[in-house]
Design a protein around this motif. Structure first.
Motif, PDB file in Angstrom:
ATOM      1  N   ALA A 142     -26.564 -44.557 -99.253  1.00 37.50           N
ATOM      2  CA  ALA A 142     -26.827 -43.386-100.106  1.00 37.50           C
ATOM      3  C   ALA A 142     -27.286 -42.216 -99.245  1.00 37.50           C
ATOM      4  O   ALA A 142     -28.073 -42.380 -98.319  1.00 37.50           O
ATOM      5  CB  ALA A 142     -27.876 -43.728-101.144  1.00 37.50           C
ATOM      6  N   GLU A 143     -26.780 -41.035 -99.575  1.00 37.11           N
ATOM      7  CA  GLU A 143     -27.119 -39.827 -98.827  1.00 37.11           C
ATOM      8  C   GLU A 143     -27.930 -38.904 -99.723  1.00 37.11           C
ATOM      9  O   GLU A 143     -27.718 -38.863-100.937  1.00 37.11           O
ATOM     10  CB  GLU A 143     -25.826 -39.105 -98.398  1.00 37.11           C
ATOM     11  CG  GLU A 143     -25.845 -38.665 -96.972  1.00 37.11           C
ATOM     12  CD  GLU A 143     -24.579 -37.930 -96.578  1.00 37.11           C
ATOM     13  OE1 GLU A 143     -24.691 -37.035 -95.753  1.00 37.11           O
ATOM     14  OE2 GLU A 143     -23.507 -38.261 -97.112  1.00 37.11           O
ATOM     15  N   SER A 144     -28.832 -38.151 -99.140  1.00 39.34           N
ATOM     16  CA  SER A 144     -29.601 -37.184 -99.923  1.00 39.34           C
ATOM     17  C   SER A 144     -28.676 -36.098-100.434  1.00 39.34           C
ATOM     18  O   SER A 144     -27.712 -35.711 -99.758  1.00 39.34           O
ATOM     19  CB  SER A 144     -30.697 -36.560 -99.064  1.00 39.34           C
ATOM     20  OG  SER A 144     -31.570 -37.558 -98.580  1.00 39.34           O
ATOM     21  N   TRP A 145     -28.985 -35.531-101.614  1.00 42.82           N
ATOM     22  CA  TRP A 145     -28.084 -34.560-102.232  1.00 42.82           C
ATOM     23  C   TRP A 145     -27.970 -33.279-101.428  1.00 42.82           C
ATOM     24  O   TRP A 145     -26.955 -32.612-101.438  1.00 42.82           O
ATOM     25  CB  TRP A 145     -28.522 -34.256-103.668  1.00 42.82           C
ATOM     26  CG  TRP A 145     -29.877 -33.604-103.765  1.00 42.82           C
ATOM     27  CD1 TRP A 145     -31.072 -34.222-103.887  1.00 42.82           C
ATOM     28  CD2 TRP A 145     -30.142 -32.208-103.744  1.00 42.82           C
ATOM     29  NE1 TRP A 145     -32.079 -33.319-103.936  1.00 42.82           N
ATOM     30  CE2 TRP A 145     -31.539 -32.050-103.851  1.00 42.82           C
ATOM     31  CE3 TRP A 145     -29.354 -31.066-103.639  1.00 42.82           C
ATOM     32  CZ2 TRP A 145     -32.160 -30.815-103.863  1.00 42.82           C
ATOM     33  CZ3 TRP A 145     -29.967 -29.826-103.651  1.00 42.82           C
ATOM     34  CH2 TRP A 145     -31.359 -29.709-103.759  1.00 42.82           C
ATOM     35  N   TRP A 146     -29.002 -32.885-100.694  1.00 40.04           N
ATOM     36  CA  TRP A 146     -28.947 -31.645 -99.945  1.00 40.04           C
ATOM     37  C   TRP A 146     -28.182 -31.795 -98.622  1.00 40.04           C
ATOM     38  O   TRP A 146     -27.912 -30.819 -97.955  1.00 40.04           O
ATOM     39  CB  TRP A 146     -30.347 -31.112 -99.673  1.00 40.04           C
ATOM     40  CG  TRP A 146     -31.201 -32.000 -98.834  1.00 40.04           C
ATOM     41  CD1 TRP A 146     -31.248 -32.044 -97.468  1.00 40.04           C
ATOM     42  CD2 TRP A 146     -32.115 -32.976 -99.295  1.00 40.04           C
ATOM     43  NE1 TRP A 146     -32.135 -32.990 -97.043  1.00 40.04           N
ATOM     44  CE2 TRP A 146     -32.703 -33.582 -98.153  1.00 40.04           C
ATOM     45  CE3 TRP A 146     -32.509 -33.427-100.539  1.00 40.04           C
ATOM     46  CZ2 TRP A 146     -33.639 -34.596 -98.246  1.00 40.04           C
ATOM     47  CZ3 TRP A 146     -33.462 -34.424-100.614  1.00 40.04           C
ATOM     48  CH2 TRP A 146     -34.008 -34.996 -99.485  1.00 40.04           C
ATOM     49  N   ARG A 147     -27.802 -33.008 -98.288  1.00 36.47           N
ATOM     50  CA  ARG A 147     -27.044 -33.232 -97.063  1.00 36.47           C
ATOM     51  C   ARG A 147     -25.531 -33.292 -97.307  1.00 36.47           C
ATOM     52  O   ARG A 147     -24.769 -33.434 -96.357  1.00 36.47           O
ATOM     53  CB  ARG A 147     -27.501 -34.519 -96.388  1.00 36.47           C
ATOM     54  CG  ARG A 147     -28.923 -34.436 -95.879  1.00 36.47           C
ATOM     55  CD  ARG A 147     -29.306 -35.739 -95.209  1.00 36.47           C
ATOM     56  NE  ARG A 147     -30.701 -35.750 -94.854  1.00 36.47           N
ATOM     57  CZ  ARG A 147     -31.151 -35.584 -93.619  1.00 36.47           C
ATOM     58  NH1 ARG A 147     -30.307 -35.413 -92.639  1.00 36.47           N
ATOM     59  NH2 ARG A 147     -32.444 -35.621 -93.382  1.00 36.47           N
ATOM     60  N   VAL A 148     -25.112 -33.147 -98.537  1.00 37.78           N
ATOM     61  CA  VAL A 148     -23.690 -33.213 -98.873  1.00 37.78           C
ATOM     62  C   VAL A 148     -23.134 -31.781 -98.859  1.00 37.78           C
ATOM     63  O   VAL A 148     -23.548 -30.927 -99.641  1.00 37.78           O
ATOM     64  CB  VAL A 148     -23.479 -33.860-100.267  1.00 37.78           C
ATOM     65  CG1 VAL A 148     -22.006 -33.901-100.619  1.00 37.78           C
ATOM     66  CG2 VAL A 148     -24.102 -35.243-100.303  1.00 37.78           C
ATOM     67  N   MET A 180     -21.759 -30.123-102.133  1.00 36.83           N
ATOM     68  CA  MET A 180     -22.751 -29.692-103.109  1.00 36.83           C
ATOM     69  C   MET A 180     -23.133 -28.243-102.859  1.00 36.83           C
ATOM     70  O   MET A 180     -23.301 -27.469-103.797  1.00 36.83           O
ATOM     71  CB  MET A 180     -23.986 -30.605-103.023  1.00 36.83           C
ATOM     72  CG  MET A 180     -25.014 -30.400-104.119  1.00 36.83           C
ATOM     73  SD  MET A 180     -26.131 -28.985-103.978  1.00 36.83           S
ATOM     74  CE  MET A 180     -26.755 -29.100-102.353  1.00 36.83           C
ATOM     75  N   TRP A 181     -23.235 -27.836-101.616  1.00 33.54           N
ATOM     76  CA  TRP A 181     -23.601 -26.456-101.311  1.00 33.54           C
ATOM     77  C   TRP A 181     -22.472 -25.487-101.669  1.00 33.54           C
ATOM     78  O   TRP A 181     -22.730 -24.326-101.997  1.00 33.54           O
ATOM     79  CB  TRP A 181     -23.993 -26.330 -99.843  1.00 33.54           C
ATOM     80  CG  TRP A 181     -25.312 -26.978 -99.587  1.00 33.54           C
ATOM     81  CD1 TRP A 181     -25.542 -28.132 -98.902  1.00 33.54           C
ATOM     82  CD2 TRP A 181     -26.572 -26.530-100.070  1.00 33.54           C
ATOM     83  NE1 TRP A 181     -26.877 -28.433 -98.913  1.00 33.54           N
ATOM     84  CE2 TRP A 181     -27.539 -27.458 -99.631  1.00 33.54           C
ATOM     85  CE3 TRP A 181     -26.999 -25.456-100.833  1.00 33.54           C
ATOM     86  CZ2 TRP A 181     -28.897 -27.328 -99.916  1.00 33.54           C
ATOM     87  CZ3 TRP A 181     -28.349 -25.329-101.121  1.00 33.54           C
ATOM     88  CH2 TRP A 181     -29.275 -26.257-100.665  1.00 33.54           C
TER      89      TRP A 181
END
Length: 98
Positions: free
Chosen positions: A13-19, A22-23
């Motif tokens: 699982a990856e943190s949402w701010w590292r995808v 998403m940005w």
């Protein structure tokens, strides 16, 4: 019984701010909101003053008097904006037909 790992368990699982995707989704609307707040701030703090027509006419009469054209002041009228714009865009002077 099947003991092979599932595809979801294989990917950590990856943190949402590292995808990065998403940005792209969140960044565009966030940028628009920030730009609109800056625009609203500029519009409220640096609004142009409303001009008074009586003061404008008084200053216009004073300027005409300084030019020595006070007697013709009643004959001089300002053109509506659309006539002045159209005149500036065309080489034809109104009243001078060829």
């Amino acid at each position: 019984m099947n003991t092979s790992p599932s595809p979801a368990a294989a990917v950590p699982a990856e943190s949402w701010w590292r995808v990065p995707q998403m940005w792209l989704v969140v960044g565009g609307p966030l940028l628009v909101v920030v730009a609109s707040l800056i625009t609203a701030f500029i519009a409220v703090n640096y609004a142009d003053p409303v001009l008074d027509k009586a003061v404008f006419e008084r200053d216009r009469q004073a300027a005409l008097a300084l030019q020595g054209k006070a007697r013709d002041a009643a004959l001089i009228q300002l053109q509506p904006a659309h006539q002045a714009r159209n005149h500036a865009a065309s080489p034809v002077v109104p009243g001078q037909e060829r």
